[in-house]
Structure formats: C-alpha cells, structure tokens
Design an enzyme around this catalytic site. Structure first.
Site, PDB file in Angstrom:
ATOM      1  N   SER A 253      29.969  48.976  24.444  1.00 52.20           N
ATOM      2  CA  SER A 253      30.127  49.989  25.374  1.00 52.20           C
ATOM      3  C   SER A 253      28.576  50.768  25.162  1.00 52.20           C
ATOM      4  CB  SER A 253      31.233  51.211  25.144  1.00 52.20           C
ATOM      5  OG  SER A 253      30.731  51.698  23.495  1.00 52.20           O
ATOM      6  N   LYS A 254      27.959  51.394  26.013  1.00 50.15           N
ATOM      7  CA  LYS A 254      27.010  52.049  26.263  1.00 50.15           C
ATOM      8  C   LYS A 254      27.010  53.318  25.267  1.00 50.15           C
ATOM      9  CE  LYS A 254      23.744  54.419  29.281  1.00 50.15           C
ATOM     10  NZ  LYS A 254      23.526  55.069  30.744  1.00 50.15           N
ATOM     11  N   ARG A 255      28.295  53.768  25.322  1.00 46.92           N
ATOM     12  CA  ARG A 255      28.327  55.298  24.389  1.00 46.92           C
ATOM     13  C   ARG A 255      27.974  54.623  23.017  1.00 46.92           C
ATOM     14  NH1 ARG A 255      33.788  58.329  25.225  1.00 46.92           N
ATOM     15  NH2 ARG A 255      32.415  58.731  27.134  1.00 46.92           N
ATOM     16  N   GLY A 257      26.311  52.537  21.872  1.00 50.58           N
ATOM     17  CA  GLY A 257      24.976  51.888  21.427  1.00 50.58           C
ATOM     18  C   GLY A 257      25.031  50.429  20.871  1.00 50.58           C
TER      19      GLY A 257
END
Length: 482
Positions: A253-255, A257
């Site tokens: 996930s982008k959140r 990282g």
C-alpha cells in the site's frame, strides 16, 4: 517459429508500483530468453488520470533496472505509434466493423439513466450490469440519434448464456459463465477507446504473442477473446501473474510506503538487489539459487515456473539480500552512495568519510539507516551507567572509573592523532598496567560513543571524533562516573 513479442503497457498515472515493475521484468525476461522483442506501450486512454512526468518515471525506472525495450515511444519501431492517444483514430473503424457484424452496438443511455438503474440494482442486492437497453434499436432510430448529435458509446454485445473458457499458462483451463459478462464499453463518448478495447486492438496490430499481466484481468479475458473471435484474429498466449502482497492478507500500500519501486530506491535499496528479489516473488528457478544478475535471470527464466499462489514481498528478506549486495559493492561506489547519508548528520564535522565508509560497508543493510548508525559521532547520546557493565569483559562502573582514570592522561598525551598511534600507545599502556584488554577497551568505547554497538571499536571512534572531541567526551564520562 513465430517470433516471441511481449509488451509492457503501463498507464502514466504516477510512480511505478512494484507489481508493475515485476510485470515488466517477467515480460522482458521471457522476450530475451526466447530471442524475441520486448515492447513498451504507453496506455493513456484515461486522460483524467494522467500525471505530468509519469512517462519519464516509466522510462527512468525501466532503464535504471536494465530493461531496455526494443520498440517503444522514444525508440520507434515498425508498429507505432506506441502511445495510445497518438493512435486515437485507429480504434473507431474497428468498433464500427464490430457494429456491422452485430458483435457491438451503439448505446445512447445517459449517465443519469445508468446511475438510476445501478441504484435500483443495488437496492435489490444485485450486481449491476448493463441490460442491453439499446441493443434492439432499429437502424433508423440509431441514425436519427446520430443525426441529432446525441452522445453515445459503443458496447460489446456479450452472450448471456453458456460459458466462455480459455487456457492460461499459470492457471490452466479457466471457464466463466457468460451470464457474468457485462457489455463493456469499447468507445467512450469522447471518442477515445477504453483500455479494454484499445489493448486488444494494439496487441493484435503490434503482433504481441504473449500477454503477461496481473491476474486481475482473468475475468476480463473472455470479453477480450470475444473481440479476437469477432475479428477472426489469433488469440495470444495468456500468462496471468499473481498479485504481489505484503503478507497473506494485505496488499502493498501507498500508505505504508511499500507499494512503489521509488519508495525502496529512496530508502537506499540497491536496484540490483530489488530486481533480483522481485524476480523471485512469484517465480522460482527450480534450484536453491538466490542471487542473479540480469543476464543470469534471462538464462534461468521459465514461465512454467511461475507460481499460482500470491507473491509475498518480504521486506525482511529483501533487506537481507540488499545487505549482501552492499557488502560486495565496489568500495568507491559505496562511498559515493553513503556520503549523502553521512552528510545528513555529519556535515561540517570534518569527518574522515573514507575511513567511516570502511567501517560501515559491512554493517549497512539499507542506506537510509546510516544516519542513525553514525549519529553518535555528531552528538554524544544519553546513556545509563549500567552500560559499562559487561560480564565477559569483567567490567562494571567501578572498574570503568578506575581504568578510564588510568587511560585519560595517556590519551591526553597523544598529539599525533592517528588510528595507528592511538592503538599502539593505549595498548602499550594497558600491557604495562597488567590489566585485561577488554576491561579497558570496553569502558573506553562506551565513554566516547555512549553505545554498546558501534561501527569500529574505541580506536576507530576516537580517530574519527578527533582529539578535542574525544577528550571532551572522556572528561564528561569521568564526571558522570563521579
């Protein structure tokens, strides 16, 4: 034998996801293994999602990883243009051919009408699919709407009964009930093709023989095959790749990282280690090898050894592999990469970076961890007196105080501040005192570093700190010991 032609067809919507990099890698490896061509195509049919500079990110990422394409937007080829928006005028004639064959139809339903039907389906607990409302319009009705300038899309006419099946290299024989198929849009109201339509047309026109892509397209593939069959075109070999996961339950996930290739490069992972590890997330070479150059990956790659279970991207394992790569780096290359990280905490300290790099290379797992590891050289950390206790070294606070009291004047008398001179002078003094080396060197290291684990021992640290800072820290340690 037909030349193998694979393609990587990303959308320029931002940074490159690790799953996308792996898809590109497998396409590249297979094309090279088979002596074929690797094609880069930019799929920008969804103009609303395009991010400025994203095409350059794609170029830089692939080239940085060593994946040079044989045909593409910037290198040309016999099947261009290689950017879908530049091919815009190619798609409508194919859609109209399908309309003539009854394989597709005009749809004049407004967005408001579609939204109302979708809401009605959801209220009944049903999954919305288009109800073929415009399929039975007469030619006269269609022409009248076209003449009136009403906006329209062109939809694929999917069968409602029976089933569709195909063979996939990874997942074998797959069947889907046709009742699940939705009449997908081929040409949007703005005249642009949808992704689903354009990639079929482009794959055929570019002679793509093997379509390697994420398994999220497994359920869409029957609709693609309806298009191939309607045109009378040969269907390519399908190779659907499992999802790259953080663990068995969670996607990257982008959140967190951990979704993008650039996340890891920015943290200080080596691209060679990242590509090596990524190749093994969903594929195995059939033996115990773990370390591969790109050329070795090409030689070993076999699509029949792609996994059917999700690829787990284990950051701990990647970090271990990265440490192995760093330890084997050319020293000058390591020094060059480490220097900006040293500067984050040591800039202006007149530190011998070359000597520090020699001490750090074998201890570096990821470059972004360097600042925390060397921060003690910039500023003495707080520490408790219990740190002086070391059973093996036979040291405690009392021993530390006694031995530091003995060594302080010895070190104060050293003016030629070299690592070698520090070592020889202190070791001679220890020998003369009759004390155990560890009982002196352990508290000496604690006094100048405030840490139990450091890159290098007392002599290396004192040399790096310099005479003034070393003596300042030793005096402070004596005060702390009382």
């Amino acid at each position: 034998m037909t030349e193998v032609r694979t393609r990587f067809a990303p959308s320029p919507t931002g940074f490159m996801h690790l799953g996308g990099v792996r898809t590109a890698l497998y396409n590249y490896l297979y094309a090279k293994k088979m002596g074929g061509k690797f094609i880069l195509r930019i799929e920008d049919t969804d103009q609303n999602r395009i991010v400025d500079g994203a095409v350059d990110v794609i170029y830089d990422t692939l080239r940085g990883c060593g994946m040079e394409w044989d045909e593409g937007p910037d290198v040309g080829g016999n099947f261009g243009p290689y950017v879908q928006s530049d091919r815009k005028n190619m798609y409508l004639p194919y859609a109209l051919e399908l309309v003539e064959k009854g394989a597709a139809y005009y749809c004049f339903c407004t967005q408001e009408e579609l939204d109302a039907r979708r809401a009605a389906a959801e209220a009944k607990g049903e999954v919305f699919k288009y109800d073929k409302h415009c399929l039975n319009l007469s030619k006269e009705e269609i022409q009248a709407k076209l003449d009136a300038g009403l906006p329209y899309v062109i939809r694929l006419n999917c069968p409602n009964e029976g089933e569709s099946s195909y063979d996939d290299v990874v997942f074998g024989h797959i069947s889907f009930p046709n009742s699940d198929l939705d009449d997908m849009v081929l040409i949007k109201a703005d005249g642009m093709p949808t992704y689903n339509f354009a990639n079929v047309i482009d794959d055929h026109l570019m002679g793509i023989t093997h379509v390697m892509r994420g398994m999220e397209y497994l359920s869409s593939t029957p609709k693609y095959n309806l298009l191939y069959n309607a045109f009378g075109w040969e269907i390519p070999t399908y190779v659907h790749l499992t999802t790259v996961m953080r663990d068995a339950q969670h996607k990257l996930s982008k959140r967190d990282g951990d979704a993008y290739y650039s996340d890891f490069i920015d943290k200080g992972y080596l691209k060679e280690a990242l590509i090596n590890y990524l190749a093994l997330v969903g594929w195995n070479p059939g033996d115990d090898r773990e370390f591969f150059t790109m050329d070795e990956l090409v030689e070993a790659f076999d699509i029949k050894r792609l996994n059917t279970s999700p690829g787990i991207f284990d950051v701990t394992k990647l970090t271990w592999m990265n440490a192995q790569y760093i330890s084997k780096m050319d020293f000058e290359a390591y020094l060059e990469m480490a220097t900006p990280w040293f500067d984050k905490v040591l800039a202006g300290k007149n530190m011998d970076y070359r000597r520090l790099a020699e001490l750090m290379q074998g201890r570096t797992e990821v470059f972004n961890r360097i600042p925390d590891m060397v921060a003690f050289l910039a500023e003495m950390p707080e520490y408790g007196l219990d740190l002086y206790f070391h059973k093996k070294m036979k040291c405690d606070e009392a021993v530390a105080k006694e031995n530091l009291t003995l060594m302080l004047p010895v070190i104060e008398g050293i003016n030629d501040w070299t690592e070698e001179n520090l070592h020889d002078t202190v070791m001679a003094a220890i020998a003369e005192s009759g004390k155990k080396n560890g009982a002196v060197l352990w508290p000496l290291r604690i006094a100048v570093s405030g840490l139990a684990n450091t890159p290098g021992g007392a002599f290396e640290i004192m040399y790096l700190l310099g005479r003034e800072e070393t003596l300042c820290r030793l005096h402070a340690a004596m005060e702390k010991l009382g």
